[in-house]
Motif scaffolding. Structure first.
Motif, PDB file in Angstrom:
ATOM      1  N   ASN A 169       7.801 -16.932  -9.500  1.00  0.00           N
ATOM      2  CA  ASN A 169       6.560 -17.436  -8.898  1.00  0.00           C
ATOM      3  C   ASN A 169       5.353 -16.940  -9.652  1.00  0.00           C
ATOM      4  OD1 ASN A 169       7.989 -18.761  -6.981  1.00  0.00           O
ATOM      5  ND2 ASN A 169       7.778 -17.200  -5.408  1.00  0.00           N
ATOM      6  N   PHE A 170       5.402 -15.663 -10.013  1.00  0.00           N
ATOM      7  CA  PHE A 170       4.279 -15.061 -10.738  1.00  0.00           C
ATOM      8  C   PHE A 170       4.048 -15.795 -12.058  1.00  0.00           C
ATOM      9  CE2 PHE A 170       1.437 -11.682 -11.708  1.00  0.00           C
ATOM     10  CZ  PHE A 170       1.541 -11.466 -13.070  1.00  0.00           C
ATOM     11  N   ILE A 171       5.135 -15.956 -12.808  1.00  0.00           N
ATOM     12  CA  ILE A 171       5.012 -16.622 -14.121  1.00  0.00           C
ATOM     13  C   ILE A 171       4.460 -18.028 -13.936  1.00  0.00           C
ATOM     14  CG2 ILE A 171       6.258 -17.397 -16.168  1.00  0.00           C
ATOM     15  CD1 ILE A 171       8.385 -15.375 -15.544  1.00  0.00           C
ATOM     16  N   ARG A 172       5.020 -18.677 -12.924  1.00  0.00           N
ATOM     17  CA  ARG A 172       4.632 -20.071 -12.692  1.00  0.00           C
ATOM     18  C   ARG A 172       3.160 -20.177 -12.392  1.00  0.00           C
ATOM     19  NH1 ARG A 172       7.303 -22.083  -7.591  1.00  0.00           N
ATOM     20  NH2 ARG A 172       5.517 -20.959  -6.789  1.00  0.00           N
ATOM     21  N   ASP A 173       2.694 -19.270 -11.531  1.00  0.00           N
ATOM     22  CA  ASP A 173       1.279 -19.340 -11.182  1.00  0.00           C
ATOM     23  C   ASP A 173       0.404 -19.128 -12.394  1.00  0.00           C
ATOM     24  OD1 ASP A 173       1.888 -17.636  -8.061  1.00  0.00           O
ATOM     25  OD2 ASP A 173       1.951 -19.758  -8.594  1.00  0.00           O
ATOM     26  N   ASP A 232       5.142 -10.659 -20.608  1.00  0.00           N
ATOM     27  CA  ASP A 232       5.765  -9.459 -20.043  1.00  0.00           C
ATOM     28  C   ASP A 232       6.631  -9.792 -18.846  1.00  0.00           C
ATOM     29  OD1 ASP A 232       3.065  -7.098 -20.661  1.00  0.00           O
ATOM     30  OD2 ASP A 232       4.808  -7.721 -21.849  1.00  0.00           O
ATOM     31  N   ALA A 233       6.064 -10.624 -17.991  1.00  0.00           N
ATOM     32  CA  ALA A 233       6.827 -11.011 -16.799  1.00  0.00           C
ATOM     33  C   ALA A 233       8.121 -11.704 -17.193  1.00  0.00           C
ATOM     34  CB  ALA A 233       5.981 -11.903 -15.901  1.00  0.00           C
ATOM     35  N   CYS A 234       8.033 -12.557 -18.207  1.00  0.00           N
ATOM     36  CA  CYS A 234       9.248 -13.234 -18.666  1.00  0.00           C
ATOM     37  C   CYS A 234      10.278 -12.226 -19.119  1.00  0.00           C
ATOM     38  CB  CYS A 234       8.936 -14.181 -19.824  1.00  0.00           C
ATOM     39  SG  CYS A 234       7.914 -15.565 -19.367  1.00  0.00           S
ATOM     40  N   ASP A 235       9.803 -11.249 -19.890  1.00  0.00           N
ATOM     41  CA  ASP A 235      10.726 -10.224 -20.361  1.00  0.00           C
ATOM     42  C   ASP A 235      11.373  -9.505 -19.207  1.00  0.00           C
ATOM     43  OD1 ASP A 235       8.640  -9.390 -23.202  1.00  0.00           O
ATOM     44  OD2 ASP A 235      10.393 -10.716 -23.025  1.00  0.00           O
ATOM     45  N   ARG A 236      10.532  -9.195 -18.224  1.00  0.00           N
ATOM     46  CA  ARG A 236      11.055  -8.501 -17.059  1.00  0.00           C
ATOM     47  C   ARG A 236      12.137  -9.314 -16.381  1.00  0.00           C
ATOM     48  NH1 ARG A 236       8.577  -5.189 -13.125  1.00  0.00           N
ATOM     49  NH2 ARG A 236       7.083  -4.501 -14.687  1.00  0.00           N
ATOM     50  N   ASP A 285      -3.579  -9.536 -11.123  1.00  0.00           N
ATOM     51  CA  ASP A 285      -3.374  -9.667 -12.549  1.00  0.00           C
ATOM     52  C   ASP A 285      -2.151  -8.926 -13.003  1.00  0.00           C
ATOM     53  OD1 ASP A 285      -6.779  -9.889 -13.769  1.00  0.00           O
ATOM     54  OD2 ASP A 285      -5.228 -11.391 -13.326  1.00  0.00           O
ATOM     55  N   ASP A 286      -1.629  -8.116 -12.151  1.00  0.00           N
ATOM     56  CA  ASP A 286      -0.592  -7.238 -12.645  1.00  0.00           C
ATOM     57  C   ASP A 286       0.762  -7.505 -12.012  1.00  0.00           C
ATOM     58  OD1 ASP A 286      -2.861  -4.851 -13.433  1.00  0.00           O
ATOM     59  OD2 ASP A 286      -1.130  -5.318 -14.702  1.00  0.00           O
ATOM     60  N   LEU A 287       1.726  -7.528 -12.871  1.00  0.00           N
ATOM     61  CA  LEU A 287       3.086  -7.778 -12.426  1.00  0.00           C
ATOM     62  C   LEU A 287       3.608  -6.620 -11.603  1.00  0.00           C
ATOM     63  CD1 LEU A 287       5.492  -9.649 -12.559  1.00  0.00           C
ATOM     64  CD2 LEU A 287       6.202  -8.468 -14.601  1.00  0.00           C
ATOM     65  N   ASP A 288       3.177  -5.453 -11.948  1.00  0.00           N
ATOM     66  CA  ASP A 288       3.771  -4.276 -11.323  1.00  0.00           C
ATOM     67  C   ASP A 288       3.544  -4.225  -9.844  1.00  0.00           C
ATOM     68  OD1 ASP A 288       3.137  -2.152 -14.163  1.00  0.00           O
ATOM     69  OD2 ASP A 288       4.868  -3.360 -13.570  1.00  0.00           O
ATOM     70  N   ASP A 328      15.778 -20.008 -16.906  1.00  0.00           N
ATOM     71  CA  ASP A 328      15.487 -20.996 -17.948  1.00  0.00           C
ATOM     72  C   ASP A 328      13.992 -21.161 -18.116  1.00  0.00           C
ATOM     73  OD1 ASP A 328      18.267 -23.199 -17.126  1.00  0.00           O
ATOM     74  OD2 ASP A 328      18.089 -21.477 -18.482  1.00  0.00           O
ATOM     75  N   TYR A 329      13.318 -21.189 -16.976  1.00  0.00           N
ATOM     76  CA  TYR A 329      11.857 -21.323 -17.018  1.00  0.00           C
ATOM     77  C   TYR A 329      11.243 -20.175 -17.803  1.00  0.00           C
ATOM     78  CZ  TYR A 329       7.175 -22.283 -15.263  1.00  0.00           C
ATOM     79  OH  TYR A 329       5.852 -22.586 -15.166  1.00  0.00           O
ATOM     80  N   ALA A 330      11.731 -18.976 -17.501  1.00  0.00           N
ATOM     81  CA  ALA A 330      11.175 -17.807 -18.197  1.00  0.00           C
ATOM     82  C   ALA A 330      11.419 -17.910 -19.701  1.00  0.00           C
ATOM     83  CB  ALA A 330      11.796 -16.527 -17.641  1.00  0.00           C
ATOM     84  N   ARG A 331      12.601 -18.348 -20.069  1.00  0.00           N
ATOM     85  CA  ARG A 331      12.909 -18.439 -21.500  1.00  0.00           C
ATOM     86  C   ARG A 331      12.015 -19.469 -22.171  1.00  0.00           C
ATOM     87  NH1 ARG A 331      18.759 -18.621 -20.419  1.00  0.00           N
ATOM     88  NH2 ARG A 331      19.432 -16.446 -20.292  1.00  0.00           N
ATOM     89  N   VAL A 332      11.847 -20.590 -21.498  1.00  0.00           N
ATOM     90  CA  VAL A 332      11.036 -21.663 -22.102  1.00  0.00           C
ATOM     91  C   VAL A 332       9.586 -21.201 -22.257  1.00  0.00           C
ATOM     92  CG1 VAL A 332      10.110 -23.950 -21.682  1.00  0.00           C
ATOM     93  CG2 VAL A 332      12.511 -23.511 -21.294  1.00  0.00           C
ATOM     94  N   VAL A 333       9.098 -20.540 -21.206  1.00  0.00           N
ATOM     95  CA  VAL A 333       7.707 -20.066 -21.279  1.00  0.00           C
ATOM     96  C   VAL A 333       7.537 -19.106 -22.439  1.00  0.00           C
ATOM     97  CG1 VAL A 333       6.075 -18.549 -20.118  1.00  0.00           C
ATOM     98  CG2 VAL A 333       7.113 -20.431 -18.879  1.00  0.00           C
TER      99      VAL A 333
END
Lengths: 486, 151
Positions: free
Chosen positions: A117-121, A192-196, A51-54, A139-144
């Protein structure tokens, strides 16, 4: 940090036996960083359960990262300082920093992929098709981030993030998606992941800017050919100057090449097989038909320049400039018109033997002009037997042996020449193979007075040789009527 | 366009060129550069000189110069332009329908006519190894040259 680590450790115990990674958070040593990345990859497989990005992405928190970023920012603010060339390059702290920057930029790239990959999953539950429509991780991160948990895409403005064609495709796909809105905490983690990811991207940009500003110092020859921006990008993607120098030129050509086009777009206009080199001034100024050749030439020369730079063979950059001149000259030469064609003088008469051809094709051609059996008969005469003639009484054309020997036929049947076989076959098919048009009582047998029952119809033949009433002009079986030598 | 063809003005030049052209037909045009008919012939000669260059050489002789009057008299040149054909220093005679067989008087209608004449000259002489027997060419129709070869 330790308490945080402990709390995570408690969560992790049931899922993984990789305890080492949690202790590596302090790592500033390169060796452990390598392990981090490897662990990150191993963990990636199990990241679905995390569950955690870290636990997945550690780079941003690592000491090394923050150190280098600080130095880079300081250097950028100081502006370019002309370091003394007297010092051996390896000892120069700036050079070391630049080397570190290169390694870091590759690490950042890998990190971005992991986060992607994390964001996508996580986002797959909401909008599974998005990952196949938008390929680029940033781009994916921005769109999400923009879409969030929204189900109705008409309320979301994706303007500026994506090309408009893709926005259209995305909105259409979203209206028929099978996804469901995410729970709040999952959504938060995803954002958060997107921001990262975006932060990492910004950091990478800064690093690249810094490298670019120092490029003429690091690799003067390479930047003389392709320009400092492209040189920085190439170095960044390759992972350092020595790595770039080790690559063969064909790989250098493909560094930074965009991958496949989006579905539905024609691939006819795609600029294939060019990477960052596409942005160089030389490439842009060559006419489109010569661009592929120019690209290959550029890649070759820039590889050479990179090799010169990696060994510091020419710190002044003269080799690079001479390469550039060479490239310009070659491209000029390609654009020259071909030399004017000079008319050749005639060959000396009778000095060149004629080329005689043979073979089936020639024989077939010669058949059309060959002397026919009928003509042969007409050319000969029997001894003591007067020949008949067209106007009678010896006037007109003589018929020779035609019509003699008591056969009672003036007309000699035309011999089956190989050429006429095809024509005769077609004609036969036409007259006997008529499907359904003739009545059921007709038969292919013909009753003739002389021979009795005959299969092939002699009347048909007689027609061939020609009643004067029938025009042979449009006949399908006829050949040339008059062959005259000019 | 006689700047493409060499113009000979001295007897010595004519001598050397006749002597030096070996195994090639030599075409000498006697005439004036100002004459209209000469110019027509010169045009044809110039255009075809490159085409026949492998088996013929073309040169112009200016009949107004003092030195060459000897040749003018020898070949009995009264009408211009007159073209004389040589092969291996031998003067080639041809029957062009006129009484004079030693030279060709006037211009050609087409480039191809001239090329035909030269080719026939070459073939005839090459096929005849005994060069002192002079074969002659019969040109039936001076306007458009249909060549009938008479050995």
């Amino acid at each position: 940090m330790a308490t945080l680590a402990d709390s995570f450790l408690a969560d992790l115990e049931e899922l993984s036996d990789n305890e080492a990674d949690v202790n590596e958070e302090e790592g500033g040593v390169d060796a452990t960083n390598m392990e981090e990345d490897i662990d990150g990859d191993i963990e990636d497989i199990e990241a679905l359960n995390y569950d955690d990005l870290d636990n997945v992405s550690k780079l941003q928190k690592s000491q090394r990262f923050t150190d280098i970023m600080q130095k880079v920012e300081a250097a950028l603010q100081n502006g370019s300082d002309i370091s003394n060339h007297g010092m051996v390059l390896e000892d120069d702290p700036e050079y070391q920093l630049i080397v570190d920057c290169n390694v870091l930029s590759v690490d950042i790239e890998n990190e971005i992929v992991i986060i992607h990959n994390f964001i996508r999953d996580k986002y797959r539950l909401k909008f599974p098709e998005l990952e196949s429509l938008v390929h680029h991780p940033i781009d994916y991160a921005r769109v999400v981030k923009k879409i969030g948990n929204e189900m109705d895409l008409t309320l979301v403005d994706l303007e500026g993030l994506l090309p408009s064609a893709i926005i259209m495709v995305v909105s259409v796909t979203a209206s028929t998606t099978s996804g469901k809105p995410l729970p709040e905490d999952v959504l938060q983690k995803t954002i958060d992941a997107c921001d990262r990811a975006l932060a990492l991207d910004a950091a990478k940009k800064k690093v690249l800017d810094f490298v670019e500003s120092r490029m003429s110092y690091i690799a003067p020859n390479l930047s003389a050919i392709v320009g400092s921006a492209v040189a920085a990008k190439l170095m960044g993607t390759a992972g350092g100057l020595s790595a770039l120098a080790k690559m063969p030129a064909c790989n250098v050509q493909l560094l930074g090449a965009k991958k496949k086009n989006l579905a539905g777009f024609s691939t006819a206009t795609s600029q294939f097989r060019v990477g960052y080199l596409e942005q160089t001034e030389i490439f842009q100024s060559t006419p489109p038909p010569l661009r592929m050749r120019a690209c290959r030439l550029l890649a070759a020369k820039s590889t050479l320049a990179a090799r010169v730079d990696s060994t510091r063979g020419d710190p002044s950059g003269t080799a690079g400039r001479s390469f550039r001149e060479e490239i310009h000259k070659k491209i000029e030469k390609w654009q020259e018109p071909p030399p004017a064609k000079q008319p050749k003088p005639l060959p000396v008469p009778d000095s060149e033997p004629k080329k005689k051809r043979g073979g089936r094709r020639l024989r077939k051609m010669k058949e059309r002009y060959a002397v026919t059996d009928m003509r042969k008969l007409a050319n000969r005469m029997l001894f003591g037997v007067p020949e008949e003639s067209s106007l009678g009484d010896g006037l007109g054309e003589g018929y020779g042996m035609l019509g003699q020997a008591g056969s009672g036929k003036l007309r000699v049947s035309v011999g089956q020449s190989k050429l006429a076989a095809k024509v005769a076959k077609r004609f036969k098919e036409k007259s006997y193979g008529s499907s359904g048009a003739t009545s059921g009582l007709t038969s292919s047998l013909a009753f003739t007075p002389v021979q009795g029952i005959e299969l092939s119809n002699p009347q048909a033949h007689a027609h061939q040789l020609g009643g004067g009433t029938q025009s042979t002009y449009f006949s399908e079986t006829g050949t040339f009527s008059k062959i005259k030598k000019t | 366009m006689s700047y493409l063809l060499t113009t000979l003005t001295k007897k010595k030049e004519i001598d050397t060129i006749i002597r030096d052209t070996i195994d090639k037909v030599l075409v000498l045009r006697f005439g004036r550069a100002m004459d209209a008919l000469c110019l027509q012939l010169d045009d044809i000669l110039a255009k075809s000189s490159r085409d026949v260059s492998k088996f013929a050489d073309v040169a112009l002789v200016d009949i107004d110069s003092e030195d060459v009057q000897v040749y003018v008299k020898y070949f009995d040149i009264t009408l211009i332009p007159s073209t004389v054909f040589f092969f291996n220093a031998h003067h080639m005679k041809m029957d062009s329908g006129t009484a004079d067989h030693t030279k060709w008087v006037g211009a050609f209608h087409r480039k191809q006519d001239f090329i035909d004449v030269v080719e026939v000259c070459y073939l005839l002489f090459l096929s005849n190894p005994l060069n002192w027997i002079m074969p002659s060419i019969q040109i039936v129709d001076p306007g458009s040259v249909d060549i009938i070869m008479v050995a």
